[in-house]
Design an enzyme around this catalytic site. Structure first.
Site, PDB file in Angstrom:
ATOM      1  N   GLN A 219      92.951  46.670  47.308  1.00 20.63           N
ATOM      2  CA  GLN A 219      93.233  45.503  48.123  1.00 20.63           C
ATOM      3  C   GLN A 219      93.162  44.254  47.256  1.00 20.63           C
ATOM      4  O   GLN A 219      92.307  44.129  46.376  1.00 20.63           O
ATOM      5  CB  GLN A 219      92.217  45.411  49.254  1.00 20.63           C
ATOM      6  CG  GLN A 219      92.484  44.296  50.241  1.00 20.63           C
ATOM      7  CD  GLN A 219      91.479  44.291  51.372  1.00 20.63           C
ATOM      8  OE1 GLN A 219      90.762  45.259  51.592  1.00 20.63           O
ATOM      9  NE2 GLN A 219      91.415  43.185  52.104  1.00 20.63           N
TER      10      GLN A 219
ATOM     11  N   HIS B 176      81.877  46.450  48.973  1.00 21.07           N
ATOM     12  CA  HIS B 176      81.097  47.169  47.954  1.00 21.07           C
ATOM     13  C   HIS B 176      79.699  46.583  47.802  1.00 21.07           C
ATOM     14  O   HIS B 176      79.195  46.408  46.688  1.00 21.07           O
ATOM     15  CB  HIS B 176      81.847  47.200  46.619  1.00 21.07           C
ATOM     16  CG  HIS B 176      83.226  47.773  46.738  1.00 21.07           C
ATOM     17  ND1 HIS B 176      83.435  49.087  47.072  1.00 21.07           N
ATOM     18  CD2 HIS B 176      84.450  47.201  46.617  1.00 21.07           C
ATOM     19  CE1 HIS B 176      84.745  49.310  47.148  1.00 21.07           C
ATOM     20  NE2 HIS B 176      85.368  48.182  46.885  1.00 21.07           N
TER      21      HIS B 176
ATOM     22  N   SER C 105      88.880  51.029  44.194  1.00 17.76           N
ATOM     23  CA  SER C 105      88.495  50.808  45.581  1.00 17.76           C
ATOM     24  C   SER C 105      89.465  51.532  46.520  1.00 17.76           C
ATOM     25  O   SER C 105      89.555  52.759  46.498  1.00 17.76           O
ATOM     26  CB  SER C 105      88.420  49.311  45.867  1.00 17.76           C
ATOM     27  OG  SER C 105      87.885  49.040  47.129  1.00 17.76           O
ATOM     28  N   LEU C 106      90.229  50.790  47.327  1.00 14.87           N
ATOM     29  CA  LEU C 106      91.235  51.401  48.192  1.00 14.87           C
ATOM     30  C   LEU C 106      92.134  52.362  47.424  1.00 14.87           C
ATOM     31  O   LEU C 106      92.508  53.438  47.928  1.00 14.87           O
ATOM     32  CB  LEU C 106      92.080  50.296  48.834  1.00 14.87           C
ATOM     33  CG  LEU C 106      93.439  50.710  49.387  1.00 14.87           C
ATOM     34  CD1 LEU C 106      93.271  51.544  50.631  1.00 14.87           C
ATOM     35  CD2 LEU C 106      94.295  49.485  49.650  1.00 14.87           C
TER      36      LEU C 106
ATOM     37  N   ARG D 281      89.306  53.332  57.400  1.00 14.60           N
ATOM     38  CA  ARG D 281      88.502  52.532  56.469  1.00 14.60           C
ATOM     39  C   ARG D 281      88.754  51.043  56.670  1.00 14.60           C
ATOM     40  O   ARG D 281      87.828  50.235  56.728  1.00 14.60           O
ATOM     41  CB  ARG D 281      88.842  52.946  55.038  1.00 14.60           C
ATOM     42  CG  ARG D 281      88.085  52.215  53.924  1.00 14.60           C
ATOM     43  CD  ARG D 281      88.616  52.693  52.589  1.00 14.60           C
ATOM     44  NE  ARG D 281      87.841  52.224  51.447  1.00 14.60           N
ATOM     45  CZ  ARG D 281      88.122  51.145  50.724  1.00 14.60           C
ATOM     46  NH1 ARG D 281      89.151  50.383  51.067  1.00 14.60           N
ATOM     47  NH2 ARG D 281      87.380  50.810  49.681  1.00 14.60           N
TER      48      ARG D 281
ATOM     49  N   GLN E   4      81.037  54.549  48.326  1.00 12.59           N
ATOM     50  CA  GLN E   4      81.885  53.509  47.743  1.00 12.59           C
ATOM     51  C   GLN E   4      81.856  52.226  48.567  1.00 12.59           C
ATOM     52  O   GLN E   4      82.003  51.126  48.046  1.00 12.59           O
ATOM     53  CB  GLN E   4      83.324  54.017  47.613  1.00 12.59           C
ATOM     54  CG  GLN E   4      84.219  53.155  46.742  1.00 12.59           C
ATOM     55  CD  GLN E   4      85.644  53.121  47.237  1.00 12.59           C
ATOM     56  OE1 GLN E   4      85.931  52.592  48.294  1.00 12.59           O
ATOM     57  NE2 GLN E   4      86.535  53.726  46.439  1.00 12.59           N
TER      58      GLN E   4
END
Length: 325
Positions: free
Chosen positions: A25, A214, A105-106, A130, A263
């Site tokens: 993202q 995070h 991440s994503l 998510r 995560q």
């Protein structure tokens, strides 16, 4: 060394070991799907819309920047674009000898799909769940993120610890590359860190994000994501995927539910993960698939001599088709 040169010490007739990497993202932008509108893989957009209940074509072609700042919409838009680019690059035969995948991440969800760990329908549903969970959590526990530049990781950790001792909440969220660290926390925590960073000859750059990702402020998002993960069957074996939370390569689906929950509240160890790709897995060629070229810059700063090939447009793909090094 340029993007197109052969890595030092690598025989010219030996296929380079390739890692596929996917951004997260923040890579979204208005009209991001338009360059791929006529691509053979475009029908995948309708499928992802069906899996998620979101009009993804609208997001990719017509959504403005303000709409795409919404966490849940940004995540499915970036994921879908990455899926499109991966399919186009795969069909063009330019990916080479892929030995591992990783995503920031994503992007880790796209990496799991590309590695054969989960089918597209399940990956899309997980990304949608998510995004919803993170957006709802951020509304309940407001926070923000900021990049810290010109300071080493030890110094940033010390400053973060100092701020928390004073009361405001803040944590290291991403260690992306040498000198590229991101923190998450409350607005008060980021403001206090900014002052301390200046005193340490560093600088804090606030990021336009929807929450303190995070970090422990995302803890409430784990419940909804846990439910979505429980409904997914991960392949017993798949191409190695280097996880964000511990920078280790995983080849089975045994631990991905736990890793994806962790995560949400733990830092993305991207720099260490890139070193795993280059060191333990021997990757010398890194193909970034998706909007933007954020990961390419991070990898260049982390691995000397790495061949980096961003594919963020049909033009970049066509160039790679004629010169696939």
């Amino acid at each position: 060394m340029t993007d197109r040169e052969t890595a030092a010490g690598e025989a010219a007739d030996t296929p380079p070991r390739t890692a596929l990497v996917f951004p997260g993202q923040g890579a979204q932008k208005e009209g991001m799907g338009a360059p791929w509108r006529d691509a053979p893989s475009w029908p995948l957009v309708a499928g992802i819309s069906e899996y998620t209940g979101i009009d993804v074509e609208e997001l990719l072609l017509k959504a403005d920047d303000e709409t795409l700042r919404r966490t849940d919409l940004a995540q499915i838009a970036v994921f879908t674009t990455e899926v499109l680019v991966h399919r186009e690059a795969s069909e063009a035969g330019v990916l080479g000898e892929v030995v591992a995948c990783a995503g920031h991440s994503l992007g880790e969800y796209t990496a799991l799909y590309a590695a054969g760990a989960v089918p597209l329908a399940d990956a899309a549903r997980l990304v949608a769940a998510r995004g919803r969970a993170m957006r709802a959590c951020a509304e309940r526990s407001p926070g923000t993120m900021a990049a810290v530049v010109r300071l080493g990781p030890e110094t940033v950790e010390d400053l973060v610890a100092t701020v928390r001792q004073e009361g405001p909440e803040i944590w290291v969220a991403n260690v992306n590359a040498p000198g590229a660290i991101v923190v998450s926390g409350t607005a008060e925590g980021v403001d206090r860190l900014a002052g301390l960073a200046v005193e340490a000859e560093g600088k804090v750059i606030r990021l336009a994000v929807g929450g303190a990702f995070h970090s422990p402020l995302m803890a409430a998002a784990t419940d909804e994501l846990r439910e979505a993960l429980a409904a997914v069957h991960f392949a017993p074996e798949h191409l190695p995927v280097v996880a964000n939370v511990d920078a280790r390569a995983y080849r089975t689906g045994a631990r991905w539910r736990e890793l994806e929950l962790d995560q949400l509240t733990h830092p993305v160890r991207w720099e260490a993960g890139v070193r795993t790709l280059a060191g333990d897995l021997g990757c010398t060629r890194f193909v970034e698939l998706g909007p933007g070229r954020q990961l390419t810059g991070m990898i260049r700063r982390t691995v000397e001599g790495a061949v980096t090939l961003p594919v963020d447009s049909p033009e970049a793909l066509a160039k790679l088709t004629t010169d696939p090094r």
